[in-house]
Scaffold this motif. Structure first.
Motif, short mmCIF file in Angstrom:
data_model
loop_
_atom_site.label_atom_id
_atom_site.label_comp_id
_atom_site.label_asym_id
_atom_site.label_seq_id
_atom_site.Cartn_x
_atom_site.Cartn_y
_atom_site.Cartn_z
N GLY A 125 0.80 -1.22 0.00
CA GLY A 125 0.00 0.00 0.00
C GLY A 125 0.83 1.27 0.00
O GLY A 125 0.42 2.29 0.56
N LEU A 126 2.01 1.22 -0.64
CA LEU A 126 2.90 2.38 -0.67
C LEU A 126 2.74 3.10 -2.00
O LEU A 126 2.98 2.52 -3.06
N PRO A 127 2.35 4.37 -2.00
CA PRO A 127 2.27 5.13 -3.26
C PRO A 127 3.67 5.36 -3.83
O PRO A 127 4.61 5.65 -3.09
N GLY A 128 3.81 5.21 -5.12
CA GLY A 128 5.11 5.44 -5.73
C GLY A 128 5.11 5.14 -7.21
O GLY A 128 4.13 4.63 -7.76
N LEU A 129 6.21 5.49 -7.85
CA LEU A 129 6.42 5.21 -9.27
C LEU A 129 7.59 4.26 -9.43
O LEU A 129 8.58 4.34 -8.68
N VAL A 130 7.49 3.35 -10.40
CA VAL A 130 8.55 2.39 -10.69
C VAL A 130 8.84 2.44 -12.18
O VAL A 130 7.91 2.46 -12.99
N ALA A 131 10.14 2.45 -12.54
CA ALA A 131 10.48 2.45 -13.96
C ALA A 131 11.91 2.01 -14.15
O ALA A 131 12.77 2.26 -13.30
N GLU A 132 12.14 1.34 -15.28
CA GLU A 132 13.51 0.98 -15.66
C GLU A 132 14.11 2.14 -16.42
O GLU A 132 13.59 2.55 -17.46
N LEU A 133 15.21 2.68 -15.91
CA LEU A 133 15.81 3.86 -16.52
C LEU A 133 16.74 3.50 -17.66
O LEU A 133 16.54 3.86 -18.79
N ALA A 134 17.80 2.77 -17.36
CA ALA A 134 18.76 2.40 -18.40
C ALA A 134 19.67 1.32 -17.84
O ALA A 134 19.91 1.24 -16.64
N ASP A 135 20.18 0.48 -18.74
CA ASP A 135 21.16 -0.54 -18.37
C ASP A 135 20.65 -1.45 -17.24
O ASP A 135 21.42 -1.88 -16.38
N GLY A 136 19.36 -1.71 -17.25
CA GLY A 136 18.82 -2.61 -16.25
C GLY A 136 18.64 -1.99 -14.88
O GLY A 136 18.31 -2.69 -13.92
N VAL A 137 18.87 -0.69 -14.76
CA VAL A 137 18.71 -0.01 -13.47
C VAL A 137 17.25 0.40 -13.31
O VAL A 137 16.69 1.10 -14.16
N VAL A 138 16.65 -0.03 -12.23
CA VAL A 138 15.24 0.27 -11.96
C VAL A 138 15.16 1.26 -10.82
O VAL A 138 15.76 1.06 -9.76
N ALA A 139 14.45 2.35 -11.04
CA ALA A 139 14.28 3.39 -10.02
C ALA A 139 12.89 3.30 -9.41
O ALA A 139 11.92 2.94 -10.09
N VAL A 140 12.81 3.62 -8.13
CA VAL A 140 11.54 3.66 -7.42
C VAL A 140 11.49 4.99 -6.68
O VAL A 140 12.47 5.38 -6.04
N LEU A 141 10.38 5.68 -6.79
CA LEU A 141 10.18 6.93 -6.04
C LEU A 141 8.98 6.75 -5.13
O LEU A 141 7.84 6.71 -5.60
N LEU A 142 9.27 6.61 -3.84
CA LEU A 142 8.19 6.47 -2.86
C LEU A 142 7.68 7.84 -2.45
O LEU A 142 8.46 8.79 -2.32
N SER A 143 6.37 7.95 -2.25
CA SER A 143 5.76 9.18 -1.77
C SER A 143 5.02 8.86 -0.47
O SER A 143 3.98 8.21 -0.48
N LEU A 144 5.58 9.31 0.65
CA LEU A 144 5.05 8.96 1.96
C LEU A 144 4.47 10.18 2.66
O LEU A 144 4.89 11.31 2.39
N ALA A 145 3.54 9.94 3.57
CA ALA A 145 2.98 11.02 4.36
C ALA A 145 4.04 11.54 5.33
O ALA A 145 4.97 10.81 5.71
N ARG A 146 3.89 12.79 5.74
CA ARG A 146 4.91 13.41 6.60
C ARG A 146 5.06 12.69 7.94
O ARG A 146 6.13 12.73 8.56
N ASP A 147 3.99 12.04 8.40
CA ASP A 147 4.07 11.38 9.71
C ASP A 147 4.52 9.92 9.62
O ASP A 147 4.56 9.22 10.63
N GLN A 148 4.87 9.44 8.42
CA GLN A 148 5.34 8.07 8.28
C GLN A 148 6.86 8.01 8.43
O GLN A 148 7.57 8.95 8.12
N GLN A 149 7.34 6.86 8.92
CA GLN A 149 8.76 6.65 9.14
C GLN A 149 9.40 6.15 7.84
O GLN A 149 9.21 4.99 7.46
N ALA A 150 10.13 7.02 7.19
CA ALA A 150 10.68 6.69 5.87
C ALA A 150 11.63 5.50 5.92
O ALA A 150 11.55 4.58 5.11
#
Length: 527
Positions: free
Chosen positions: A339-364
């Motif tokens: 249940g974590l909001p975020g974006l996932v994508a393969e950028l280049a050379d097999g490297v996959v990036a994830v950008l999590l978007s968390l609420a301010r009161d959550q423990q990153a």
């Protein structure tokens, strides 16, 4: 292959291209009759589908809607009841307007008809000068036919261009660019939840559209005001998206044809892509994360795209991650399970990036660790999760993505990678991480070349490998000899050759450290 009915999107059949009442009144031939709008002035943008000359008192039964009726009123003169009923019948038939030629029947505008037309909201125009109705019908009919031909011609031109692009294997973005060029306005593709999957058009105009997308996308008709034309995307009885022309300035019917041809092409493109091609959702995330990571486009300009793509961006904590060699679909599945909001994508050379978007009161850090643990359970072999420090500002996200990439690079060739935690941060890769961050600095590059010049000028890979192992093992000669399968005397000779070429004493800590840093920088620069 599927039939035509399967491949085309379930869109409406647009009406014929039309003129508005206002446009008809602005024609040179009409202006010669000195027209005056005496009622329904607020309805002059009504479409005129046809022009009909009729003197019958019950003309309404002959109409099908959208006609501009021309009359002299010769059968209505002297009977106010007939005059009022005449206007009512036109209103019931959904006529576009009535044009009354003043003359023997009505030397001045009849007040009964004017009041009735005003109540109905029916534009009523009187012509103060004698005017041959045949000229007006000829002029308008010719213009309507020309518009119809132009619309059909544009439709076929667009269909041919898009079909050629699909045949050539062009990506979705290229098709949308072609559509935007023909429509002259921003083009947006969304899923059924109104999340933006792709856009095309001039960047400032697209950003203006996306800035308040969540609100305007849910309004009736697909957007605010005139010029927002949409076509549904789907096939085989299933609807899965929508194409929107945002602020189309041309004829609405022509815009409808254009949107329909574009929708047909997008459906075909999606079907021919098969199961191996990235979905439009994946392509959207890839485009956004690639632009963020590259830094070519300022982060502030990408904010409308992120919001329109469904990523929460207001008062959030952003955690950039990089997972080398991972399956984007698997990472997306883990995000959904947690249940974590975020974006996932393969950028280049097999490297996959994830950008999590968390609420301010959550423990990153806790949630990132939870994500890494769940990922290891889902994928089998333990992948490396390289994480940047949490960002509270969207403007800091690009630097965070680059930091996570640097950490992943540093771990990739680290001899101690197996001893690192499940989530690796910059502080965990120590000197190697610092060198990775600084590898593009000209001073660092110059330092590495200067320190290793004796080995790089006449390269001997074996000597470089021995030096790399010797320094990585903390100058442990026994361990180095074992790893290179040579005797200790043979290793001593190679170390002596290295020291001679470099002009250093590797037993001196400071000199060895300098060579070690230079070698790390050299390896980082070589990728």
């Amino acid at each position: 292959m599927a039939s035509d009915s399967d491949t085309r999107s379930p869109v409406r059949q647009p009406p014929d291209p039309v003129l508005s009442v206002r446009q008809v009144l602005g024609l040179e031939r009409v202006l010669a009759g000195d027209p005056e709008v005496v009622a329904g002035a607020g309805q002059l943008d009504r479409p005129v589908r046809w022009v009909h000359v009729a003197e019958a008192a019950d003309v309404g039964v002959m109409l099908s809607g959208g006609e501009m009726v021309l009359t002299t009123g010769v059968l209505l003169a002297g009977d106010e009841a007939k005059q009022a009923e005449y206007i009512q019948s036109l209103h019931r038939a959904e006529a576009a307007a009535v044009v009354l030629g003043l003359g023997r029947a009505f030397p001045t505008p009849p007040e009964v008809m004017r009041r009735a037309a005003e109540r109905c909201g029916l534009p009523m125009v009187v012509l103060h000068r004698p005017f041959p109705f045949a000229e007006l019908t000829e002029e308008v009919q010719c213009r309507l036919v020309r518009r119809k031909f132009a619309a059909v011609s544009l439709s076929e031109t667009v269909r041919t261009a898009l079909t050629a692009l699909i045949t050539a294997g062009a990506p979705l973005g290229r098709l949308l660019d072609e559509i935007a060029q023909h429509s002259g306005c921003p083009v947006v593709v969304t899923n059924l939840a109104h999340r933006v999957l792709a856009t095309a058009g001039e960047r400032p105009a697209v950003d203006d559209v996306l800035r308040d997308w969540e609100r305007i996308a849910r309004q009736a008709g697909g957007g605010p005001g005139d010029g927002w034309i949409h076509a549904e995307l789907g096939g085989r009885g299933e609807r899965w998206g929508r194409l929107v022309l945002c602020g189309y300035r041309g004829d609405p019917a022509t815009g409808g044809l254009l949107a329909d041809r574009a929708a047909e092409a997008l459906v075909l493109h999606r079907m021919l892509g098969g199961g191996s091609a990235p979905t439009w959702e994946e392509q959207s995330a890839q485009s956004l994360l690639t632009d963020l990571a590259s830094g070519v486009v300022p982060a502030r300009q990408l904010l409308p795209r992120a919001r329109a793509a469904g990523l929460p961006v207001n008062r959030r904590i952003f955690v950039p991650l990089v997972v080398p060699g991972a399956d984007p679909a698997g990472l997306g599945r883990v995000l959904r399970l947690l249940g974590l909001p975020g974006l996932v994508a393969e950028l280049a050379d097999g490297v996959v990036a994830v950008l999590l978007s968390l609420a301010r009161d959550q423990q990153a850090e806790t949630l990132t660790a939870h994500f890494a643990a769940r990922l290891r359970g889902e994928t089998g072999p333990a992948p490396t999760v390289a994480a940047a420090g949490p960002r509270t500002s969207w403007d800091d996200v690009p630097a965070g993505l680059r930091e996570a990439r640097h950490v992943a690079d540093a771990v990739a060739d680290s001899a101690a990678a197996r001893d690192l935690p499940a989530v690796v941060r910059l502080r965990d890769v120590h000197l190697r991480g610092l060198v990775r961050l600084l590898r593009d600095d000209p001073h660092v590059q110059s330092f590495a070349e200067r320190e290793l010049d004796g080995l790089l000028r006449e390269p001997e890979p074996e000597l470089l490998n021995v030096l790399r192992t010797y320094l990585a093992t903390g100058r442990n000669k026994s361990r180095t000899a074992l790893l290179h399968h040579v005797s200790r005397p043979a290793l001593y000779r190679r170390l002596e050759a290295i020291q001679t070429r470099l002009g250093v004493d590797l037993d001196d800590f400071e000199q060895a450290a300098s060579v070690h840093i230079a070698l790390l920088a050299h390896d980082a620069q070589q990728g």
